[in-house]
Design a protein around this motif. Sequence first.
Motif, PDB file in Angstrom:
ATOM      1  N   HIS A 138      -4.494   5.489  -7.999  1.00 54.19           N
ATOM      2  CA  HIS A 138      -3.787   4.266  -8.393  1.00 54.19           C
ATOM      3  C   HIS A 138      -3.770   4.042  -9.904  1.00 54.19           C
ATOM      4  CE1 HIS A 138      -2.539   2.677  -4.636  1.00 54.19           C
ATOM      5  NE2 HIS A 138      -3.737   2.371  -4.175  1.00 54.19           N
ATOM      6  N   CYS A 148      -3.602   2.055   1.815  1.00 53.00           N
ATOM      7  CA  CYS A 148      -2.930   2.885   0.807  1.00 53.00           C
ATOM      8  C   CYS A 148      -3.478   4.302   0.771  1.00 53.00           C
ATOM      9  CB  CYS A 148      -3.042   2.243  -0.569  1.00 53.00           C
ATOM     10  SG  CYS A 148      -4.731   2.075  -1.181  1.00 53.00           S
ATOM     11  N   GLY A 172       0.796  -1.220   0.000  1.00 52.76           N
ATOM     12  CA  GLY A 172       0.000   0.000   0.000  1.00 52.76           C
ATOM     13  C   GLY A 172       0.825   1.265   0.000  1.00 52.76           C
ATOM     14  N   THR A 173       2.104   1.183  -0.360  1.00 51.30           N
ATOM     15  CA  THR A 173       2.936   2.384  -0.329  1.00 51.30           C
ATOM     16  C   THR A 173       2.790   3.220  -1.595  1.00 51.30           C
ATOM     17  OG1 THR A 173       4.510   1.136   0.986  1.00 51.30           O
ATOM     18  CG2 THR A 173       5.282   3.217   0.078  1.00 51.30           C
ATOM     19  N   THR A 203      -3.332  -1.593  -7.377  1.00 48.67           N
ATOM     20  CA  THR A 203      -2.360  -0.593  -6.942  1.00 48.67           C
ATOM     21  C   THR A 203      -1.570  -0.062  -8.137  1.00 48.67           C
ATOM     22  OG1 THR A 203      -0.773  -2.339  -6.545  1.00 48.67           O
ATOM     23  CG2 THR A 203      -2.090  -1.614  -4.656  1.00 48.67           C
ATOM     24  N   ALA A 244       1.333   5.320  -4.503  1.00 44.58           N
ATOM     25  CA  ALA A 244       0.146   6.171  -4.405  1.00 44.58           C
ATOM     26  C   ALA A 244       0.203   7.253  -5.460  1.00 44.58           C
ATOM     27  CB  ALA A 244       0.088   6.795  -3.009  1.00 44.58           C
TER      28      ALA A 244
END
Lengths: 305, 257
Positions: free
Chosen positions: B75, B161, B64-65, B81, B67
Amino acid sequence: MAGSLIGAVRCGAASDPPPRASISYVTPDTEYRQGDNRLWGVGRNIDVDVATRELRRRRRTWIGEAWDSNVGKKLAVALTGIVLVGYVVLHMIGNLTALLGAGEAATGGAQIDDYGHWLREFGTPLLPAETFLWAVRIFLLASLVVHVVGVYQLTMRNRAARPAGFPAKRIGRSWSARTMRLTGPLLLAFIVFHILHFTLLAVDVTPLAHGEIYSNVYGAFQKWYFVVLYLAAVAALGYHLRHGVWSLFQTLGLDTPARNAYLRHGSTALAVFVVVGFWMVPISFATGALPEPVTGPNAPTEVSK
Amino acid sequence: MNFQLEIWRQDSRDAPGHFETKHVEDVDPEASFLEMLDTLNEDLVAKGGRTVAFDSDCREGICGTCALTINGMPHGPNQVTTCQTYMRDFEDGSTITVEPFRNNAFPAVRDLAVDRSALDRIIQAGGYVSVTTGPQPDPNSQPVTPEVHQTVMDAAICIGCGACVAACPNGAAMLFTGAKVTHLNNLPQGQPERDERSRNMVLQMDEEGFGGCTNYGECARVCPQDIGIDVIGMLNREYRRSSRTKKKTHPKKMVAQ
Ligand code: HEM
Ligand code: FES
């Protein structure tokens, strides 16, 4: 990142130690916005004044705390929404008595006039005339005020939460949801106009008289612009309710995946029901489906007959 | 493949930001969006320019890093993601807008990197359970039914995220917080702090400056973990429950008269 922290385990006591009752100072890099009587840590250096914040949090009553929070304020919007929807449905059903026609002059005229009289007299002789009516009016006004103030404050907070000039892309919000902040104010304007028109009889474009409901409505809906105005206002109400009624279930936490389809279609059905019901009256008068009044200022005089 | 990128550049939190046009050429369609940015940065380094700052870590869709807001969608176009978004998903020769996750509770760090620690503080406010160090209760005394297990796991897959926050027109963090509350409030282990958790997480959300929910449901449409808005209903329900719960007080004392 954030997700992994949730596994953190705190050993020992089940509840927090009581907050330190010390005075702590607002640090220079923590700026506070004093919007509707609560602290907003904009500087995000919040840990510094945990003690003050805890004291503030705990001092409040549950209702004050709920009203201050975004979730609780929305809850108030939903609860007052229920009151307003309930009223709207009853009002619509009451209006349908207009469809019962003009009645006979000998028996005192239209059914809807009797209905209006009954509302005024409700509770007599136990209570003085109009007491019940005024109690309902005050309750409705209070609900409307809470509803509008809640929505307004939430809207302001929502604006403040996103950087100005960078609105989020629309990814599938429904048309009725998207227009809530348009249909809402339109309804407010209409409510004011509507009360001036048929309750206070202040918009006397067509002849109006106290207690002569059938005649007043008949006269107004002979004018095309009043017909259009009322049809449009009711359409706005329909859109407001299509999202609003489902939304209130979600806000109250009563929607679940299993119920979702029923609640969504149910609120669409309710919106259609309310719209069709309200529309019947102006349409019936405008198309001439309903007879001329036998009493009141719009009743034809002997001469004109 | 060739693309024109409109990239958000911002030197620091307080500096004004602007869009900058960059051209990338001969991009492998199988490259991920982040790999494409890596090559762009290598070019920039070679030319002596400042690289584009962006967040990433696992690059396999679990941490979830990463961004980025790509063409307005947090996303990217595919509800996965950013690191799982591939260049083949974009039309050759098109212009792609790349922005950070925008929310006033996410202060800018630099360019496309923002500080999402507001979400960590929401977890701090209630994302814990009490565990006694003494004798443990019999596990069978704390059954978790398959239905509860399913509900909880569907919420616990949140990777934090912040895409839901970036997608929300009101800048609310309800899907995120709803996932945490659904996760912990439904498990037997989460019961002792149940009401405090809902209250404290909601208070923390407000104090961070997040907006309120209008039930548009757009957050759920960008969630790479496909968490549904039922967790928002759960959060509303749990908050309603908690706001009515009496705080524990000392029992009343009798006084003689
Ligand atoms: C006939 C009168 C009205 C009825 C029956 C009504 C009903 C409702 C209902 C049921 C909701 C959903 C509540 C929730 O989920 O929280 C709602 C929301 C809302 N109402 Fe009304 N309302 C009325 C008048 C108004 C007026 C006069 C305004 C504005 C001036 C207004 C503005 C709004 C807005 C903007 C929302 C959306 C709140 C949100 O999504 O955050 N409403 N209304
Ligand atoms: S970098 Fe870990 S989810 Fe994308």
